[in-house]
Write an enzyme that holds these catalytic residues in place. Structure first.
Site, mmCIF file in Angstrom:
data_model
loop_
_atom_site.group_PDB
_atom_site.id
_atom_site.type_symbol
_atom_site.label_atom_id
_atom_site.label_comp_id
_atom_site.label_asym_id
_atom_site.label_seq_id
_atom_site.Cartn_x
_atom_site.Cartn_y
_atom_site.Cartn_z
ATOM 1 N N TYR A 153 0.929 -1.212 -0.003
ATOM 2 C CA TYR A 153 0.001 0.087 0.012
ATOM 3 C C TYR A 153 0.836 1.354 -0.074
ATOM 4 O O TYR A 153 1.656 1.560 0.897
ATOM 5 C CB TYR A 153 -0.862 0.110 1.210
ATOM 6 C CG TYR A 153 -1.854 1.146 1.368
ATOM 7 C CD1 TYR A 153 -2.801 1.234 0.169
ATOM 8 C CD2 TYR A 153 -1.799 2.356 2.215
ATOM 9 C CE1 TYR A 153 -3.798 2.498 0.398
ATOM 10 C CE2 TYR A 153 -2.673 3.299 2.392
ATOM 11 C CZ TYR A 153 -3.604 3.301 1.244
ATOM 12 O OH TYR A 153 -4.505 4.361 1.328
ATOM 13 N N ASP A 255 9.230 3.582 0.206
ATOM 14 C CA ASP A 255 8.151 4.302 0.850
ATOM 15 C C ASP A 255 8.461 3.998 2.492
ATOM 16 O O ASP A 255 8.045 2.787 2.981
ATOM 17 C CB ASP A 255 6.954 3.706 0.349
ATOM 18 C CG ASP A 255 5.705 4.092 0.912
ATOM 19 O OD1 ASP A 255 5.814 4.970 1.984
ATOM 20 O OD2 ASP A 255 4.437 3.767 0.701
ATOM 21 N N LYS A 283 3.351 10.059 8.338
ATOM 22 C CA LYS A 283 2.922 9.648 9.586
ATOM 23 C C LYS A 283 3.642 10.086 10.888
ATOM 24 O O LYS A 283 3.429 11.182 11.045
ATOM 25 C CB LYS A 283 2.716 8.098 9.321
ATOM 26 C CG LYS A 283 1.706 7.527 8.524
ATOM 27 C CD LYS A 283 1.104 6.109 8.828
ATOM 28 C CE LYS A 283 0.488 5.509 7.641
ATOM 29 N NZ LYS A 283 -0.910 5.084 7.962
HETATM 30 C C1 LIG Z 1 3.695 2.711 3.449
HETATM 31 C C2 LIG Z 1 2.314 3.686 3.146
HETATM 32 N N1 LIG Z 1 2.249 4.430 2.209
HETATM 33 C C3 LIG Z 1 1.682 5.394 1.977
HETATM 34 C C4 LIG Z 1 0.572 5.665 2.716
HETATM 35 C C5 LIG Z 1 -0.587 6.501 2.679
HETATM 36 O O1 LIG Z 1 -0.423 7.437 3.627
HETATM 37 P P1 LIG Z 1 -1.679 8.563 3.813
HETATM 38 O O2 LIG Z 1 -2.573 7.761 4.477
HETATM 39 O O3 LIG Z 1 -1.078 9.672 4.638
HETATM 40 O O4 LIG Z 1 -1.869 9.249 2.634
HETATM 41 C C6 LIG Z 1 0.281 4.725 3.939
HETATM 42 C C7 LIG Z 1 -0.786 4.973 4.731
HETATM 43 O O5 LIG Z 1 -1.203 3.906 5.622
HETATM 44 C C8 LIG Z 1 1.093 3.614 4.180
HETATM 45 O O6 LIG Z 1 1.173 2.962 5.160
#
Ligand SMILES: Cc1ncc(COP(=O)(O)O)c(C=O)c1O
Length: 460
Positions: A153, A255, A283
């Protein structure tokens, strides 16, 4: 649904009538009654009153030790004094001007000292920064395709929302998975530009590069796959990706929205000793404020300076979020605090392992940094398809039973994991473990009754 789960859900409903009523009201005006699909579950989600330190209260007045921590965004815990002080001051001085200020280079400098990047731009969410990272990689290479891993994700933009939770049989060949849209509205043209490979499977990545010669701009991945509980990269996997990306002239994007703050002081690149070309952060770097960043080497980020790639955003570097970020890097994400949470993480993980063993539950406990998860499989999962074999009702039994006893062990959803904040204490771990000790025998009995061992659990 087995009887013990029915009983836990009945208890949940009896304990939380105000959440039920609030959800019913919200359904009238808000799809699913929640602001993000991830917050919705049956029979209805808990509605929160407030939070402080390691605890939250629901609107029925129950207290929980919180290991959800906003899907891992709060390694600071709730209302961390350093974050509150920093943000409070900015609320009185003006929050956002759409003009540059000094905290921008200060925070960029903190990030460059900690992670292997030379320049940084900011945003407000993980989705935003993974989107910009993919676009910059495309511009840097003149190629359109992005390689991602099945089950990973990276947010909600068109490139990211592909093969996040694909199903059998549409997900196709395990070594060359089909690109499956994560819902309606994703253009076919976007899908065609996302190539999917299997996590922990270097031959599958090599194959995808062979099949798309000179077309893949970047590999994007979470160094630890955290959308399937917690799936650790096998030795050599990240280094292998580094080599494949370099050999093929593609960028490697980590990421680190989750791992950046929560795995270690210097994130996954420090922890695993592999250097990506780009990093995405969000986060827990924001202490509860919407703050995100992406960074890379100077030549890559210079594409923005040369006006070859466009980046902007009204709320970028709003001062409340930036002050929170500086407080996080300088006062919360310190070496001392990592030592504190590592100790708690070890205690919780080892405690879970002992209880799992004692109860006879067919499960293992995965752990990395401040994250961990009870994985209801007898052997370690390597990729997304392994994870799909989980006995979902057994996991729900675990979650509702823990919640009914005052421990929010992780966000609802069996693809998530627990987070430990710097404000959690030894006493919190003791209570968490005592509750799990009480719950585990019932889980083991239910598992036996359901015959839901690894081999037989597929298809739940
Ligand atoms: C690994 C990862 N990348 C991107 C995101 C997306 O972040 P956001 O919810 O702040 O858009 C998340 C959200 O859970 C994530 O866990």
């Amino acid at each position: 649904m087995h009887d013990a789960l029915k009983k836990e859900i009945a208890t949940y409903e009896k304990r939380t009538p105000k959440s039920a009523a609030a959800h019913k009201r919200a359904l009238e005006r808000i799809p699913l009654g929640v602001a993000s699909n991830y917050r919705h579950y049956e029979p209805y989600p808990l509605f929160v009153q407030d939070g402080k330190g390691s605890k939250i209260h629901d609107i029925d007045g129950h207290e929980y030790i919180d290991h959800n921590l906003c899907f891992g965004a709060l390694m600071a815990g709730h209302c961390h004094p350093a974050v509150v002080k920093a943000v409070e001051q900015k609320l009185h001085e003006g929050t956002t001007f759409g003009m540059p200020h000094d905290m921008e280079w200060e925070l960029a400098d903190e990030i460059c000292k900690r992670y292997p990047v030379e320049m940084v731009r900011f945003g407000s969410s993980g989705t935003e920064v993974t989107m910009h990272a993919c676009r910059i990689a495309r511009a840097a290479t003149g190629r359109d395709k992005i390689l991602k891993f099945e089950g990973a994700y990276h947010g909600l933009h068109d490139t990211a929302l592909v093969s996040v939770k694909p199903k059998d049989p549409e997900y196709g060949d395990p070594d060359a998975p089909t690109s499956v849209p994560g819902g309606g509205g994703i253009p076919k043209a976007s899908l065609a530009n996302v190539v999917v490979a299997a996590f922990n499977n270097l031959p599958s990545v090599e194959r995808r590069f062979r099949e798309n010669p000179g077309q893949i701009a970047a590999i994007i991945l979470e160094p630890i796959l955290m959308n399937v509980g917690l799936c650790i990269p096998q030795p050599g996997f990240l280094k292998g990706l580094r080599d494949i990306a370099t050999k093929n002239g593609a960028l490697l994007i980590f990421d680190e929205v989750k791992t950046g703050a929560k795995l270690a002081w210097g994130g996954a690149s420090e922890f695993f000793g592999v250097k990506p070309d780009m990093i995405c952060l969000a986060k827990s770097i924001g202490g509860g404020m919407p703050l995100a960043a992406f960074g890379a080497s100077r030549p890559v980020m210079d594409l923005i300076a040369q006006h070859k790639v466009f980046h902007g955003g009204t709320y970028n570097t709003n001062r409340a979020a930036m002050a929170a970020g500086l407080a996080m890097f300088r006062e919360v994400l310190t070496r001392e605090n990592y030592a504190h949470v590592d100790k708690l993480s070890k205690k919780l993980t080892e405690g879970y392992r002992a209880i799992v063993k004692k109860s006879g539950l067919q499960a293992y406990v995965a752990s990395a940094g401040v994250n961990g998860a009870l994985m209801l499989y007898p052997q370690e999962i390597r990729n997304y398809r392994d994870w799909t074999k989980i006995d979902i009702d057994l996991w729900r039994h675990y979650w509702f039973a823990m919640v009914n006893r005052g421990v929010l062990p992780q966000p609802y959803w069996w693809d998530e994991q627990w987070t430990i904040s710097v404000q959690h204490t030894e006493a919190d771990m003791d209570k968490h473990l005592a509750v799990f000790d009480e719950v585990a025998p019932a889980l083991a009995a239910a598992q036996l009754e359901r015959g839901a061992l690894y081999v037989g659990a597929a298809g739940h």
